[in-house]
Scaffold this motif. Structure first.
Motif, short mmCIF file in Angstrom:
data_model
loop_
_atom_site.label_atom_id
_atom_site.label_comp_id
_atom_site.label_asym_id
_atom_site.label_seq_id
_atom_site.Cartn_x
_atom_site.Cartn_y
_atom_site.Cartn_z
N TRP A 46 1.00 -1.20 0.10
CA TRP A 46 0.06 -0.02 -0.07
C TRP A 46 0.83 1.02 0.08
N LYS B 276 -1.44 0.93 -9.33
CA LYS B 276 -2.72 0.73 -8.43
C LYS B 276 -3.34 -0.78 -8.77
N GLU B 277 -3.83 -1.53 -7.57
CA GLU B 277 -4.65 -2.74 -7.92
C GLU B 277 -5.63 -2.84 -6.78
N ASN B 278 -6.78 -3.46 -7.18
CA ASN B 278 -7.88 -3.37 -6.36
C ASN B 278 -7.48 -4.48 -5.09
N HIS B 279 -7.93 -4.51 -3.90
CA HIS B 279 -7.72 -5.50 -3.05
C HIS B 279 -8.20 -6.81 -3.44
N LEU C 2 -10.39 -8.18 1.62
CA LEU C 2 -11.37 -7.34 1.82
C LEU C 2 -12.61 -7.93 2.86
N ALA D 195 -12.73 -0.23 0.72
CA ALA D 195 -12.98 -0.13 -0.55
C ALA D 195 -12.57 -0.87 -1.38
N ASN D 196 -12.60 -1.36 -2.58
CA ASN D 196 -11.73 -2.31 -3.45
C ASN D 196 -10.46 -1.48 -3.66
N ASP D 197 -10.42 -0.27 -3.91
CA ASP D 197 -9.29 0.57 -4.15
C ASP D 197 -8.73 1.50 -3.32
N SER D 198 -9.18 1.19 -1.83
CA SER D 198 -8.65 2.13 -0.74
C SER D 198 -8.97 1.64 0.70
N VAL E 79 -3.58 3.23 -0.54
CA VAL E 79 -4.17 2.63 -1.71
C VAL E 79 -3.34 1.19 -1.96
#
Length: 155
Positions: A57, A122-125, A130, A86-89, A113
């Motif tokens: 992150w 950047k990449e989604n969790h 999650l 969130a998916n992105d943060s 992030v």
């Protein structure tokens, strides 16, 4: 599982200004170091493990309010809690209080992030992360109200 994590620290001489107050920039260091300690102690999470798996992150931003100075050699209590997922943060709230927890010294919100270590993008969790994050998230902090709104609920 605990959600609002806390530990105590001593304000170090090398972290203070000429007046014996914790230097403003060092508050961020104390908060981030405390969060890393909290993750390890309360959730048995080592950030190196995520890094080795290709996930890390970066700090997307800090918002900090200084309320009272932390003094050299003073015992302080630092709390950290995840309050928005969130998916992105991720959003984490940090507080610093006196030893008796009778008054706040500082409050900080940080947005983290997720980033892919190999690509630097950047990449989604991942879904499994999650799932865990939503289990440890506190529900009493309103991101939409902002830090100023949060201060109103605390005082």
């Amino acid at each position: 599982m605990e959600k609002k994590l806390q530990s105590d620290y001593i304000v170090r001489f090398s972290d203070c200004d000429l007046f014996g107050h914790l230097n403003n920039a060092r508050y961020v260091d104390y908060f981030l170091n405390a969060r890393e300690d909290h993750l390890r102690k309360f959730y048995d999470m080592d950030l190196r493990t995520f890094y080795q798996q290709g996930l890390s992150w970066f700090v997307g931003g800090h918002e900090i309010v200084y309320l009272r100075p932390a003094q050299y050699n003073e015992k302080i209590i630092i709390t950290s809690s995840l309050f928005h997922v969130a998916n992105d943060s991720l959003w984490v709230e940090f507080t610093m209080m006196d030893e008796n927890q009778s008054h706040y010294k500082s409050i900080m919100w940080t947005r983290f992030v997720p980033v892919n270590v190999k690509t630097g993008k950047k990449e989604n969790h991942p879904g499994s992360f999650l799932e865990f994050a939503n289990q440890v998230k506190v529900d009493d902090v309103d991101l939409q109200a902002g830090l100023k709104g949060r201060l109103n609920t605390l005082f």
